[in-house]
Write a protein that holds these residues in place. Structure first.
Motif, mmCIF file in Angstrom:
data_model
loop_
_atom_site.group_PDB
_atom_site.id
_atom_site.type_symbol
_atom_site.label_atom_id
_atom_site.label_comp_id
_atom_site.label_asym_id
_atom_site.label_seq_id
_atom_site.Cartn_x
_atom_site.Cartn_y
_atom_site.Cartn_z
ATOM 1 N N GLN A 64 -21.416 -42.544 2.472
ATOM 2 C CA GLN A 64 -20.341 -43.699 2.740
ATOM 3 C C GLN A 64 -20.132 -44.381 1.362
ATOM 4 O OE1 GLN A 64 -20.635 -46.082 6.217
ATOM 5 N NE2 GLN A 64 -21.929 -44.331 7.368
ATOM 6 N N GLU A 65 -20.464 -43.521 0.189
ATOM 7 C CA GLU A 65 -20.261 -44.065 -0.945
ATOM 8 C C GLU A 65 -19.781 -43.019 -2.087
ATOM 9 O OE1 GLU A 65 -24.519 -46.801 -0.743
ATOM 10 O OE2 GLU A 65 -24.358 -45.336 -2.284
ATOM 11 N N ALA A 66 -19.156 -43.533 -3.032
ATOM 12 C CA ALA A 66 -18.843 -42.636 -4.211
ATOM 13 C C ALA A 66 -20.027 -42.544 -5.066
ATOM 14 C CB ALA A 66 -17.528 -43.294 -4.935
ATOM 15 N N SER A 67 -20.542 -41.334 -5.327
ATOM 16 C CA SER A 67 -21.694 -41.006 -5.992
ATOM 17 C C SER A 67 -21.352 -41.553 -7.635
ATOM 18 C CB SER A 67 -21.925 -39.514 -6.076
ATOM 19 O OG SER A 67 -23.111 -39.479 -7.101
ATOM 20 N N LEU A 127 -20.559 -32.072 -3.042
ATOM 21 C CA LEU A 127 -20.389 -33.573 -3.421
ATOM 22 C C LEU A 127 -19.195 -33.984 -2.202
ATOM 23 C CD1 LEU A 127 -20.562 -36.038 -5.137
ATOM 24 C CD2 LEU A 127 -18.545 -35.090 -6.308
ATOM 25 N N ASP A 128 -18.469 -33.469 -1.655
ATOM 26 C CA ASP A 128 -17.607 -33.907 -0.630
ATOM 27 C C ASP A 128 -18.618 -34.531 0.627
ATOM 28 O OD1 ASP A 128 -15.037 -34.263 0.936
ATOM 29 O OD2 ASP A 128 -16.102 -32.952 2.104
ATOM 30 N N GLY A 129 -19.518 -33.564 0.978
ATOM 31 C CA GLY A 129 -20.224 -34.160 1.930
ATOM 32 C C GLY A 129 -21.134 -35.331 1.867
ATOM 33 N N PHE A 130 -21.625 -34.916 0.503
ATOM 34 C CA PHE A 130 -22.622 -36.025 0.319
ATOM 35 C C PHE A 130 -21.792 -37.372 0.060
ATOM 36 C CE2 PHE A 130 -24.824 -38.476 -3.199
ATOM 37 C CZ PHE A 130 -26.235 -38.324 -2.930
ATOM 38 N N GLU A 131 -20.889 -37.491 -0.264
ATOM 39 C CA GLU A 131 -20.005 -38.685 -0.298
ATOM 40 C C GLU A 131 -19.609 -39.345 1.089
ATOM 41 O OE1 GLU A 131 -18.450 -39.370 -5.053
ATOM 42 O OE2 GLU A 131 -17.260 -38.227 -3.341
ATOM 43 N N ASP A 132 -19.302 -38.449 1.837
ATOM 44 C CA ASP A 132 -18.811 -38.767 3.235
ATOM 45 C C ASP A 132 -20.102 -39.274 4.161
ATOM 46 O OD1 ASP A 132 -17.345 -38.665 5.607
ATOM 47 O OD2 ASP A 132 -18.169 -37.013 6.354
ATOM 48 N N LEU A 133 -21.003 -38.617 4.012
ATOM 49 C CA LEU A 133 -22.424 -39.049 4.933
ATOM 50 C C LEU A 133 -22.893 -40.338 4.384
ATOM 51 C CD1 LEU A 133 -23.732 -35.838 6.283
ATOM 52 C CD2 LEU A 133 -21.586 -37.296 6.931
ATOM 53 N N MET A 179 -30.548 -30.870 3.013
ATOM 54 C CA MET A 179 -30.042 -30.741 4.139
ATOM 55 C C MET A 179 -28.360 -31.110 3.787
ATOM 56 S SD MET A 179 -32.909 -32.497 4.338
ATOM 57 C CE MET A 179 -32.604 -34.096 4.460
ATOM 58 N N LEU A 180 -28.172 -31.999 2.940
ATOM 59 C CA LEU A 180 -26.769 -32.295 2.479
ATOM 60 C C LEU A 180 -26.116 -31.271 1.816
ATOM 61 C CD1 LEU A 180 -27.344 -36.042 1.616
ATOM 62 C CD2 LEU A 180 -26.077 -35.190 3.477
ATOM 63 N N GLN A 181 -27.154 -30.410 0.775
ATOM 64 C CA GLN A 181 -26.448 -29.404 -0.130
ATOM 65 C C GLN A 181 -26.281 -28.104 0.864
ATOM 66 O OE1 GLN A 181 -30.098 -30.149 -2.626
ATOM 67 N NE2 GLN A 181 -28.629 -30.091 -4.259
ATOM 68 N N ALA A 182 -26.863 -28.186 2.007
ATOM 69 C CA ALA A 182 -26.641 -26.977 2.762
ATOM 70 C C ALA A 182 -25.601 -27.122 3.726
ATOM 71 C CB ALA A 182 -28.082 -26.809 3.633
ATOM 72 N N LEU A 183 -24.860 -28.398 4.069
ATOM 73 C CA LEU A 183 -23.786 -28.438 4.988
ATOM 74 C C LEU A 183 -22.623 -27.441 4.739
ATOM 75 C CD1 LEU A 183 -23.279 -32.432 5.047
ATOM 76 C CD2 LEU A 183 -23.958 -30.853 7.028
ATOM 77 N N PRO A 184 -22.054 -26.968 3.435
ATOM 78 C CA PRO A 184 -21.253 -26.175 3.331
ATOM 79 C C PRO A 184 -21.548 -24.764 3.730
ATOM 80 C CG PRO A 184 -21.331 -27.636 1.247
ATOM 81 C CD PRO A 184 -22.649 -27.847 2.125
ATOM 82 N N ILE A 207 -18.625 -24.640 -4.561
ATOM 83 C CA ILE A 207 -19.768 -24.722 -3.915
ATOM 84 C C ILE A 207 -20.152 -26.485 -4.222
ATOM 85 C CG2 ILE A 207 -22.337 -24.520 -3.698
ATOM 86 C CD1 ILE A 207 -21.339 -21.487 -3.463
ATOM 87 N N GLN A 208 -20.260 -26.708 -5.492
ATOM 88 C CA GLN A 208 -20.986 -28.112 -5.673
ATOM 89 C C GLN A 208 -19.781 -29.194 -5.681
ATOM 90 O OE1 GLN A 208 -23.963 -28.196 -6.038
ATOM 91 N NE2 GLN A 208 -24.503 -25.863 -6.458
ATOM 92 N N ARG A 209 -18.696 -28.806 -5.618
ATOM 93 C CA ARG A 209 -17.508 -29.812 -5.134
ATOM 94 C C ARG A 209 -17.503 -29.756 -3.617
ATOM 95 N NH1 ARG A 209 -14.021 -26.812 -8.605
ATOM 96 N NH2 ARG A 209 -12.746 -26.308 -6.616
#
Length: 336
Positions: A175-178, A167-173, A52-57, A162-164
């Motif tokens: 709330q952590e730097a991967s 990662l932007d959405g992943f870290e935002d939601l 679901m996070l990978q599909a955000l963009p 795409i992968q950047r």
């Protein structure tokens, strides 16, 4: 680091034969922990539970709307499907719609999990294609976005736009730097986070509403697509599909490889993330079912529940030999 704790047990007659240890956490919409078992701070690879996070963009970029994608395609973008005809027919139609072919995928061919589809390939002496891959829906989303932005065809590379964006959405939601990533079975990067971070992200999905902003609207659309088409998210006989049906669309569920599981619970505004340390799916399915029953979201006696929680184990002669059941500390409160 807190050690993993018992989440599921295998009993053979009166003997506790095996124990699945792990970690689990429930988070509310403010990011606060509702309940936790083991170590919520443990670093995890959420694997397919992060789709679901990978599909955000795909939605945030405008690509989904530009190509007229509906809920079926959005559900497939979040799916780890069986490769049944209901999945592969839709994926192939999606490819045709965006002017792409199986050769444009970077997920690799995979034998279908669906028996009928697998047997048909064997009988025809055909090899599986990439559209049979359980992640082909996610990769169809990547291809759609890539065509929208005119990106390089190697869309699974970590430095690809795409992968950047993922990662932007992943870290935002979360709330952590991967802290890094691993390469998933489908060749895309799978970003690491804490178990708590993953539960925070799922709580965001639980509370998201269309019209609250670009990211919240995208999350709400993906969540709603999953519960509208549970058969596309996994497939017949699978835990995600059967348990979502059992809860009449009240909860979105998604498994991940190596015994990861998430739940998105809009009516409570909660997100759940759990990881069984030994990577055994039966343990994760038992534990997620128990947590859903514990909080009144899933009927303990529903057939879909009983396949996974307090499930009878039989031998080859059909004799009852044991049971898989939740560990005492995660037992549904009514039973505990």
């Amino acid at each position: 680091m807190v050690q993993p704790v018992p989440l599921a047990e295998i009993w053979r007659g009166p003997f506790l034969e095996s124990v699945h240890l792990g970690h689990a956490v429930i988070v509310d919409g403010t990011g606060q922990i509702v309940e936790a078992w083991g170590d919520p701070s443990v670093t995890v690879l959420p694997r397919s539970s992060s789709k679901m996070l990978q599909a955000l963009p795909l939605i945030e970029s405008g690509a989904a709307d530009a190509f007229g994608l509906g809920q079926e395609q959005l559900a497939l973008a979040c799916a780890s499907h069986n490769g049944a005809a209901i999945h592969t027919d839709r994926v192939r139609a999606w490819l045709d719609h965006i002017g792409m072919t199986d050769d444009d995928f970077r997920c690799g061919p995979q034998e279908p999990g669906d028996k009928e589809a697998r047997d048909a390939l064997i009988c025809a002496h055909d090899a599986p294609c990439q559209y049979h891959n359980n992640c082909s829906g996610k990769h169809s989303g990547f291809l759609t976005l890539n065509k929208h932005i005119g990106g390089d065809p190697e869309y699974v590379q970590t430095d690809h736009p795409i992968q950047r964006a993922v990662l932007d959405g992943f870290e935002d939601l979360t709330q952590e730097a991967s802290p890094g990533f691993g390469i998933d079975g489908c060749s895309a990067p799978n970003f690491a986070t804490s178990l708590l971070g993953m539960a925070r992200a799922m709580a965001f999905y639980a509370n998201a509403k269309e019209g609250q902003g670009v990211r919240a609207s995208a999350a709400a659309r993906l969540r709603d697509a999953m519960v509208a088409y549970p058969e596309l998210v996994a497939g017949e006989g699978r835990a995600c599909t059967e348990l979502m049906r059992a809860m009449d669309g009240r909860v979105a569920l998604k498994t991940g490889a190596e015994a990861f599981f998430i739940a998105i619970i809009p009516e409570k505004g909660w997100g759940i993330a759990l990881k069984v340390a030994d990577g055994t799916t039966r343990g994760a399915e038992c534990a997620i079912a128990a947590l859903l029953v514990r909080h009144g979201l899933l009927d303990a006696e529903h057939p879909a529940t009983r396949k996974r929680m307090n499930a009878v184990i039989r031998n080859w002669r059909g004799i009852e030999t044991g049971m898989i059941r939740p560990a005492e500390q995660i037992l549904p409160r009514a039973n505990g």
